[in-house]
Design an enzyme around this catalytic site. Structure first.
Site, PDB file in Angstrom:
ATOM      1  N   ALA A  77      -5.771   1.808   8.775  1.00 26.97           N
ATOM      2  CA  ALA A  77      -6.824   0.786   8.696  1.00 26.97           C
ATOM      3  C   ALA A  77      -5.913  -0.500   7.989  1.00 26.97           C
ATOM      4  O   ALA A  77      -5.258  -0.068   6.700  1.00 26.97           O
ATOM      5  CB  ALA A  77      -7.831   0.977   8.158  1.00 26.97           C
ATOM      6  N   LYS A  78      -5.622  -1.555   8.409  1.00 26.37           N
ATOM      7  CA  LYS A  78      -5.091  -2.687   7.478  1.00 26.37           C
ATOM      8  C   LYS A  78      -5.582  -2.528   6.280  1.00 26.37           C
ATOM      9  O   LYS A  78      -4.822  -2.995   5.242  1.00 26.37           O
ATOM     10  CB  LYS A  78      -5.094  -3.883   8.275  1.00 26.37           C
ATOM     11  CG  LYS A  78      -3.961  -4.222   9.140  1.00 26.37           C
ATOM     12  CD  LYS A  78      -3.665  -5.626   9.007  1.00 26.37           C
ATOM     13  CE  LYS A  78      -3.053  -6.328   7.832  1.00 26.37           C
ATOM     14  NZ  LYS A  78      -3.939  -7.465   7.066  1.00 26.37           N
ATOM     15  N   ARG A  79      -7.095  -2.519   6.167  1.00 24.84           N
ATOM     16  CA  ARG A  79      -7.715  -2.818   4.840  1.00 24.84           C
ATOM     17  C   ARG A  79      -7.060  -1.806   3.717  1.00 24.84           C
ATOM     18  O   ARG A  79      -7.246  -1.976   2.604  1.00 24.84           O
ATOM     19  CB  ARG A  79      -9.314  -2.895   4.898  1.00 24.84           C
ATOM     20  CG  ARG A  79      -9.462  -1.640   5.268  1.00 24.84           C
ATOM     21  CD  ARG A  79     -11.228  -1.979   5.361  1.00 24.84           C
ATOM     22  NE  ARG A  79     -11.811  -0.657   5.895  1.00 24.84           N
ATOM     23  CZ  ARG A  79     -12.007  -0.405   7.184  1.00 24.84           C
ATOM     24  NH1 ARG A  79     -11.512  -1.161   8.208  1.00 24.84           N
ATOM     25  NH2 ARG A  79     -12.545   0.792   7.681  1.00 24.84           N
ATOM     26  N   GLY A 115      -3.982  -0.799   3.593  1.00 19.11           N
ATOM     27  CA  GLY A 115      -2.630  -0.916   3.479  1.00 19.11           C
ATOM     28  C   GLY A 115      -1.757  -0.704   4.298  1.00 19.11           C
ATOM     29  O   GLY A 115      -0.339  -0.714   4.108  1.00 19.11           O
TER      30      GLY A 115
END
Ligand code: GLU
Length: 282
Positions: free
Chosen positions: A238-240, A242
């Site tokens: 997930a981008k959140r 990192g």
């Protein structure tokens, strides 16, 4: 029949390595079978969709060396088709209006389904003002009408559809004109997709898509649910948390075709692996 696959990202955030892997799978399965690789932008979530991300997505795909066939389909241009499908289901007596708020559903739900809290049917059979309402599928009625259904995943084999586990899902609502389930099913048919490739996190959703195909007389594709790239703790990228954005790698001058080849060959960035059985995403 020409094999046709699609990559169908939602412009809610920049694409990351997990999306790159999904796009490689869809692209390569089409190319290996002399077929076509289509792109669809799932941009109808009015609260989360960001139009400025769409050109970044298309540039990311070219950078990865994944050239698409045909025009890009934007779901935001397809609202009439979703409304028409909705009207058809309403005319069949399979949808009912619901004015429950999310917190009311949460408070009333006694069980969870693959998409979250299971709607207990509060508004079913009630006189509810349809103005601004969400429209829910009367699942028991729909299943009774469609009869037993199966679907085929290339990797997992023949599956029973059994969509009852989702309960009375919302198919139309005011802020996102159609649910993911309805829009994706209508568009896979409109785009002539014969092989639906996507991550294992959407495996359960196929139960609903198969039911909608039966109700709306749509052609039935084959599915290919692939493993997801997961972090060392087993959670999907997930981008959140990192995972780098493809756009950032691209702008930093990284080699996109080499990255696509690494993903293709299973040479994964340090710490990442391919995981099965990853839970359904919201
Ligand atoms: N738009 C979905 C996503 O970004 C993919 C839907 C699909 O492939 O059916 O996760």
């Amino acid at each position: 029949m020409t094999v046709r696959t699609r990559f169908a990202p939602s412009p809610n955030g920049l694409l990351h390595l997990g999306h790159a892997y999904a796009a490689v799978v869809a692209h390569d399965l089409a190319r290996a079978r002399g077929g076509e690789f289509l792109v669809r932008i799932e941009d109808i979530d009015g609260t989360r969709s960001r139009a400025e991300l769409i050109p970044e997505f298309l540039a990311d795909l070219e950078w990865l060396g994944l050239h698409r066939d045909g025009p890009v389909l934007h779901q935001s241009t397809r609202l009439a088709a979703y409304a028409e499908a909705g009207e058809r289901l309403k005319a069949m007596g399979l949808l009912y209006p619901c004015q429950c708020t999310r917190s009311e559903v949460l408070a009333a739900a006694r069980q969870s389904g693959p998409d979250g809290p299971l709607y207990p049917g509060t508004c079913r059979g009630r006189a509810v003002d349809p103005e601004g309402a969400a429209w829910r599928l009367d699942m028991a009625k729909a299943v009774a009408l469609a009869g037993p259904l199966t679907w085929t995943d290339e990797l997992a084999g023949v599956q029973q559809a059994d969509p009852q586990v989702f309960g009375d899902i919302v198919l139309l609502r005011k802020e996102a004109p159609a649910s993911y389930h309805l829009a994706a099913t209508v568009d896979d048919a409109a785009q002539g997709i014969t092989l639906v490739t996507r991550g294992m996190d959407l495996f359960q959703s196929t139960r609903v898509h198969r039911l909608l195909q039966a109700l709306l007389d749509l052609p039935v594709p084959i599915w290919h649910h692939h493993a997801l790239l997961v972090e060392p703790d087993g959670r999907k990228l997930a981008k959140r948390r990192g995972s780098p954005a493809l756009r950032d790698l691209r702008l930093a001058g990284a080699d996109g075709t080499a990255l696509a080849e690494d993903l293709r060959q299973g040479r994964l960035p340090a710490g990442l692996s391919l995981g099965h059985g990853v839970g359904q995403q919201a």
